[in-house]
Write an enzyme that holds these catalytic residues in place. Structure first.
Site, PDB file in Angstrom:
ATOM      1  N   ASP A 109     -76.589 -55.063 -18.614  1.00 29.86           N
ATOM      2  CA  ASP A 109     -77.856 -54.607 -19.174  1.00 29.86           C
ATOM      3  C   ASP A 109     -78.774 -55.377 -19.619  1.00 29.86           C
ATOM      4  O   ASP A 109     -80.117 -55.426 -19.169  1.00 29.86           O
ATOM      5  CB  ASP A 109     -77.772 -53.453 -20.300  1.00 29.86           C
ATOM      6  N   HIS A 128     -76.258 -52.751 -29.241  1.00 29.95           N
ATOM      7  CA  HIS A 128     -75.351 -53.021 -30.281  1.00 29.95           C
ATOM      8  C   HIS A 128     -74.820 -51.524 -30.980  1.00 29.95           C
ATOM      9  O   HIS A 128     -73.784 -51.502 -31.485  1.00 29.95           O
ATOM     10  CB  HIS A 128     -75.864 -53.714 -31.551  1.00 29.95           C
ATOM     11  N   ASP A 131     -72.418 -50.207 -28.917  1.00 30.57           N
ATOM     12  CA  ASP A 131     -71.079 -50.951 -29.121  1.00 30.57           C
ATOM     13  C   ASP A 131     -70.265 -50.512 -30.298  1.00 30.57           C
ATOM     14  O   ASP A 131     -69.245 -50.570 -30.445  1.00 30.57           O
ATOM     15  CB  ASP A 131     -71.515 -52.485 -29.200  1.00 30.57           C
TER      16      ASP A 131
END
Length: 399
Positions: A109, A128, A131
């Site tokens: 990405d 994030h 994630d």
């Protein structure tokens, strides 16, 4: 629906206009020491990004990658809800392939963003944030691949993934750099996790449940006689996490504080937030009347994982907008309250299940509202779209 909106915080309460102005100072900084990345995966990712069309937004790639892991969890719930199995051989290969695709999309990405000229602080927050949610999702999938079942082994695996990610996020907040060491979770550990899934598909998950003295080469006899291979692997992972990751994060934060002439000890209370989160989960589970006994562990993990996602996403938001370190999120309240009620022995199985379902709904709605509002404010300020690529003239005007 102004009446309904009044029950939620405003966008300015999530991120102020002054904080948004600090996005102008954004610079993505990362260090990756992994030899596996340098000599192998970097070339693979550079090839993989060419497979994506130029009209595909980087955040859409991130979200698509996360969907592979979500699909794996759905497979667990449909085919192997006890997380133990054994399931059909192809299920374990699906787990490994899902993890690998997530990792590929997660690394591609950023390259797509640079390829299309759409790099932005929203990309880091979105990446994030996904994630953070995947810490729990991938933990459930990996526990299923190991055949850990509804057990403390499964809880430990998820605890390890969340703790390492929290420390990395805390470190990045203070250093301004995402640091990945010579052996790190997103590269080497994920590679081993994928291979473990494939091993379960070939030989069955029973290979992880033989005695450690028989199944662990060289050092197997160092472990207690009742330990299985899975127990030994978790112990070794825990030691690596504490001394090879968390300690290094603390050292890097200490070095950054010294360079910036700040007091390192003043940053340590920021870790209490995760301690409260972990202790709340442990106390609730240890005193639960239904989560282990009636197979509600996945629901509990998803609830706690969503709260965790909000905790670290707020830290990432604070890092990007130069806001003070956030020490609290309302989504921790159900976990703390559930822990207190369970410890006092006030739950019955039906009431605990109802409270758990209500907690899941609460943290999910709160998380989704926060994410949508923050993303919208980022997009408006930066002149970009989240899941599509805005015309360049709009981005140039915002800049």
């Amino acid at each position: 629906m102004p009446g309904l909106r009044s029950y939620f915080p405003s966008g300015d309460e999530y991120v102020t206009e002054d904080a948004l102005k600090n996005l102008r100072n954004y610079r993505y900084r990362a260090v990756d020491k992994s030899f596996l990345t340098k000599y192998l995966y970097r070339h693979y990712w550079e090839w993989a990004v060419t497979l994506f069309p130029l009209w595909m937004a980087p955040n859409l790639i991130t979200l698509t990658g996360l969907s592979f892991e979500i699909f794996d969890v759905l497979l667990v719930l449909l085919i192997m809800p006890d997380l133990e199995g054994p399931g059909p051989w192809w299920l374990y290969f699906a787990f490994g392939i899902g993890m690998w695709l997530y990792s590929t999309f997660d690394n591609v990405d950023g390259k797509q963003a640079r390829r299309t000229g759409t790099s932005s602080p929203l990309g880091e927050l979105f990446d994030h944030g996904c994630d953070a949610l995947n810490c729990t999702i991938a933990g459930i999938v990996e526990a299923s691949a190991f055949g850990c079942g509804i057990s403390w082994q499964t809880v430990t695996i998820v605890f390890f993934t969340t703790m390492t990610f929290f420390f990395s996020t805390w470190e990045e907040y203070h250093t301004g750099v995402l640091y990945l060491g010579y052996v790190n979770g997103p590269t080497e550990i994920l590679t081993l996790a994928v291979l473990a899934c494939f091993a379960s598909g070939i030989w069955g998950p029973a290979i992880w449940h033989v005695k450690a003295s028989q199944g662990v080469p060289l050092i197997g006899r160092l472990f207690p006689g009742t330990w299985e291979v899975a127990d030994a692997l978790l112990a070794l992972t825990g030691l690596a996490m504490i001394f090879g990751h968390c300690a290094i994060c603390c050292w890097n934060v200490h070095a950054a504080c010294k360079e910036q002439k700040r007091n390192f000890t003043a940053t340590l209370p920021q870790l209490v937030q995760y301690v409260v989160f972990a202790v709340s989960c442990y106390v609730w589970l240890d005193n639960s009347t239904t989560i282990f006994l009636n197979n509600h562990l996945v629901l509990f993990m998803i609830t706690a994982g969503t709260a965790f996602g909000r905790i670290v996403s707020k830290i990432i938001l604070a890092h990007l907008t130069e806001m003070p370190f956030p020490s609290y999120t309302v989504q921790m309240v159900p976990l703390a309250v559930g822990a207190i009620i369970a410890r006092l022995g006030l739950f019955t199985p039906p009431t605990e299940l109802m409270f758990l379902i209500a907690s899941f709904l609460f943290v999910t709605v709160a998380y989704v509202h926060w994410a949508l509002v923050v993303i919208e404010r980022f997009c408006e300020f930066l002149g970009i779209n989240c899941l599509t690529i805005a015309p360049r003239k709009l981005r140039d005007k915002a800049q």
